[in-house]
Design an enzyme around this catalytic site. Sequence first.
Site, mmCIF file in Angstrom:
data_model
loop_
_atom_site.group_PDB
_atom_site.id
_atom_site.type_symbol
_atom_site.label_atom_id
_atom_site.label_comp_id
_atom_site.label_asym_id
_atom_site.label_seq_id
_atom_site.Cartn_x
_atom_site.Cartn_y
_atom_site.Cartn_z
ATOM 1 N N ASP A 168 2.393 0.625 -8.290
ATOM 2 C CA ASP A 168 3.734 0.794 -8.880
ATOM 3 C C ASP A 168 4.570 1.834 -8.140
ATOM 4 O OD1 ASP A 168 2.761 -0.995 -10.693
ATOM 5 O OD2 ASP A 168 3.069 0.249 -12.480
ATOM 6 N N ARG A 217 3.876 0.205 12.888
ATOM 7 C CA ARG A 217 3.582 -1.115 12.329
ATOM 8 C C ARG A 217 3.659 -1.043 10.803
ATOM 9 N NH1 ARG A 217 -1.968 -4.183 11.333
ATOM 10 N NH2 ARG A 217 -0.992 -6.051 10.526
ATOM 11 N N GLN A 242 0.803 -1.222 0.000
ATOM 12 C CA GLN A 242 0.000 0.000 0.000
ATOM 13 C C GLN A 242 0.840 1.279 0.000
ATOM 14 O OE1 GLN A 242 -2.512 -1.828 3.310
ATOM 15 N NE2 GLN A 242 -4.036 -0.586 2.250
ATOM 16 N N ASN A 256 -1.603 -10.865 8.224
ATOM 17 C CA ASN A 256 -2.630 -9.862 8.458
ATOM 18 C C ASN A 256 -3.965 -10.276 7.860
ATOM 19 O OD1 ASN A 256 -3.273 -6.998 9.348
ATOM 20 N ND2 ASN A 256 -3.989 -6.984 7.232
ATOM 21 N N GLU A 257 -4.989 -10.334 8.693
ATOM 22 C CA GLU A 257 -6.376 -10.548 8.269
ATOM 23 C C GLU A 257 -6.583 -11.775 7.373
ATOM 24 O OE1 GLU A 257 -7.969 -6.840 6.825
ATOM 25 O OE2 GLU A 257 -7.888 -5.945 8.803
ATOM 26 N N ASN A 269 -7.732 -6.282 14.608
ATOM 27 C CA ASN A 269 -8.092 -5.200 13.693
ATOM 28 C C ASN A 269 -9.609 -5.061 13.755
ATOM 29 O OD1 ASN A 269 -5.419 -5.471 12.979
ATOM 30 N ND2 ASN A 269 -5.796 -5.960 10.828
ATOM 31 N N HIS A 271 -2.129 -4.835 -12.675
ATOM 32 C CA HIS A 271 -1.703 -4.663 -14.068
ATOM 33 C C HIS A 271 -2.641 -5.379 -15.036
ATOM 34 C CE1 HIS A 271 2.590 -3.916 -12.366
ATOM 35 N NE2 HIS A 271 1.910 -2.792 -12.490
ATOM 36 N N HIS A 295 1.254 -9.115 4.541
ATOM 37 C CA HIS A 295 0.066 -8.265 4.430
ATOM 38 C C HIS A 295 -0.422 -8.326 2.974
ATOM 39 C CE1 HIS A 295 -2.126 -4.805 6.554
ATOM 40 N NE2 HIS A 295 -2.715 -4.921 5.379
ATOM 41 N N TYR A 318 -13.003 -2.297 12.562
ATOM 42 C CA TYR A 318 -13.516 -1.051 11.990
ATOM 43 C C TYR A 318 -15.018 -0.887 12.150
ATOM 44 C CZ TYR A 318 -8.979 -0.710 9.621
ATOM 45 O OH TYR A 318 -7.644 -0.623 9.344
ATOM 46 N N GLU A 339 -5.221 -2.459 14.250
ATOM 47 C CA GLU A 339 -5.740 -1.513 13.256
ATOM 48 C C GLU A 339 -7.086 -0.986 13.715
ATOM 49 O OE1 GLU A 339 -6.163 -2.726 9.137
ATOM 50 O OE2 GLU A 339 -4.206 -3.717 9.159
HETATM 51 C C1 LIG Z 1 9.101 -0.634 -13.965
HETATM 52 O O1 LIG Z 1 7.722 -0.390 -14.094
HETATM 53 C C2 LIG Z 1 7.413 0.841 -14.690
HETATM 54 C C3 LIG Z 1 5.920 0.986 -14.701
HETATM 55 O O2 LIG Z 1 5.495 1.143 -13.368
HETATM 56 C C4 LIG Z 1 7.999 0.896 -16.109
HETATM 57 O O3 LIG Z 1 7.730 2.156 -16.693
HETATM 58 C C5 LIG Z 1 9.481 0.635 -16.053
HETATM 59 O O4 LIG Z 1 10.017 0.555 -17.349
HETATM 60 C C6 LIG Z 1 9.804 -0.640 -15.311
HETATM 61 N N1 LIG Z 1 11.235 -0.742 -15.093
HETATM 62 C C7 LIG Z 1 11.912 -1.837 -15.336
HETATM 63 C C8 LIG Z 1 13.348 -1.797 -14.990
HETATM 64 O O5 LIG Z 1 11.393 -2.825 -15.818
#
Ligand SMILES: *[C@@H]1O[C@H](CO)[C@@H](O)[C@H](O)[C@H]1NC(C)=O
Length: 497
Positions: free
Chosen positions: A71, A96, A38, A185-186, A326, A58, A141, A328, A398
């Site tokens: 990312d 944590r 996260q 976790n959870e 945890n 992705h 997690h 909520y 949490e």
């Molecule tokens: C890592 O991921 C990003 C997208 O989040 C991409 O643009 C980039 O080329 C990637 N880098 C490698 C080293 O693969």
Amino acid sequence: MDWQRAVVFSTLLAVSWCAEDLTFPPGFKFGAATAAFQVEGAWNVSDKGESKWDRFCHEFPHKIQDRSNGDVACDSYHQWKRDIEMAEELGLHFYRFSVSWTRLLPSGFANHISEDGTRYYNNLIDGLLEKGIEPFVTLYHWDLPQSLQDLGGWTNPLVADWFADYARVVFTLFGDRVKWWITINEPIVICDVVYNSGIMAPPIISPETGAYLCNKNVMMAHARAYRIYDEEFRPKYQGKVSVANHHIWFDPLTPADAELAELARQNAVGRYAHPIYSKTGGWPASIEKALEEVSLKRGYSKSSLPAFTQEEIEFVRGTYDFYAMNHYTSRLIRKAREGETFNFWPFADCIDLGAKVQKQEDWDVTSTFWFFIHPEGIRRQLAWLKQQYGDIEFIITENGFPTVEGIHDPIRIKYYKAYLKQVLLAIKEDGVYLTGYTAWSLMDNFEWSDGYATKFGLYQVDYNDPHRKRTPRDSARFYKNLIKTYTLDDGATQDEL
Ligand SMILES: *[C@@H]1O[C@H](CO)[C@@H](O)[C@H](O)[C@H]1NC(C)=O
């Protein structure tokens, strides 16, 4: 005593009782939490392997509300110094966070340990300790290596071996400095939510089988890690290990639903806690019976909930040093009516028990669909756990509140106050041995299927800023002040941040 003096006297009593009631016991610890996927970002730097959440975001961007991914996230991989600074600003006793399995073990297996991953967590741990903040570390997690997911992930019993190897690496590398550990976790989210909903990684729907296979394997994996710590590391390091369960509190809709509500608690909490914390171990008897009946009725040859052997029951039982909770939100529960459809997510309707959940009319809603506000729920949950598993040490690992935007968040402060008052009642009135509280979250972060739309942070994160600038919200000031004064009393002054 005449009535006037009696009134004055009882008012004084009430005032002093209130003042006392709003104060946390000395030695109580406050922390805040995040999780690797996260916040860290840097999903493909160095030799890091792909996790099931990397793959999920992705491959299925439409399953994330804002089509985002992890990312970059909060870029904590690069911004960890700022994270420590925020923990210090708040005066946290502990922070944590979780270790990313694929950052440390790129292949998922323990054949190769990443130097880059080791360095990252050493920096974070050492940096926290330099500021007098205890690292409170979660091994898992939700970000399973994709390599292991490809082999069945949490439905493959071998996952307990893979997790045990990973746990030993983490304890070996960091156990000299980390004294507080959460294995997993959870589990209910990893198993029940994943295999019932399809909205989390992996998107595999298998409610009648997958969820229950996963349930047993998670219990075994946790116990393996606990036993490894207990035998190989505790003598040297004297740390504490537990598992962090997610708890939704269930109240019956009508008195006639009381038995069903108790069955729902055993299903949602007992199925993940009873094997570990109860005196007898194994599955809760009521659930074992109910699930066998429903499995046979569906034509299976035996219960979908895999049995434990007597040896396994002994192996899992007692694998805790404290109870990590945890919490909520709450639900009202009732028997399903004829022909009614079930909505498992937000994890509460239970088709296998014929149970439907709903919100009580006067509970306020929040910006995220699964979350209704019911402060009393946290107290009742704690009291129930104490009644079920005994007078053990509890830590709330949490609790927090979502908003959609803004630095000024009076509603989050109101939530924290209301829930923390109930926490105090649990300690003072119900005698729950509760020693710590963890705010979720230190900062806004990638909130799974909500993406970045739902914000739980005490600190706001600016996702348009390449450095992911963090700014304290009003609630950060509230929390800092609470940690400083140990009281929820409104009269206490609030510090600048
Ligand atoms: C890592 O991921 C990003 C997208 O989040 C991409 O643009 C980039 O080329 C990637 N880098 C490698 C080293 O693969």
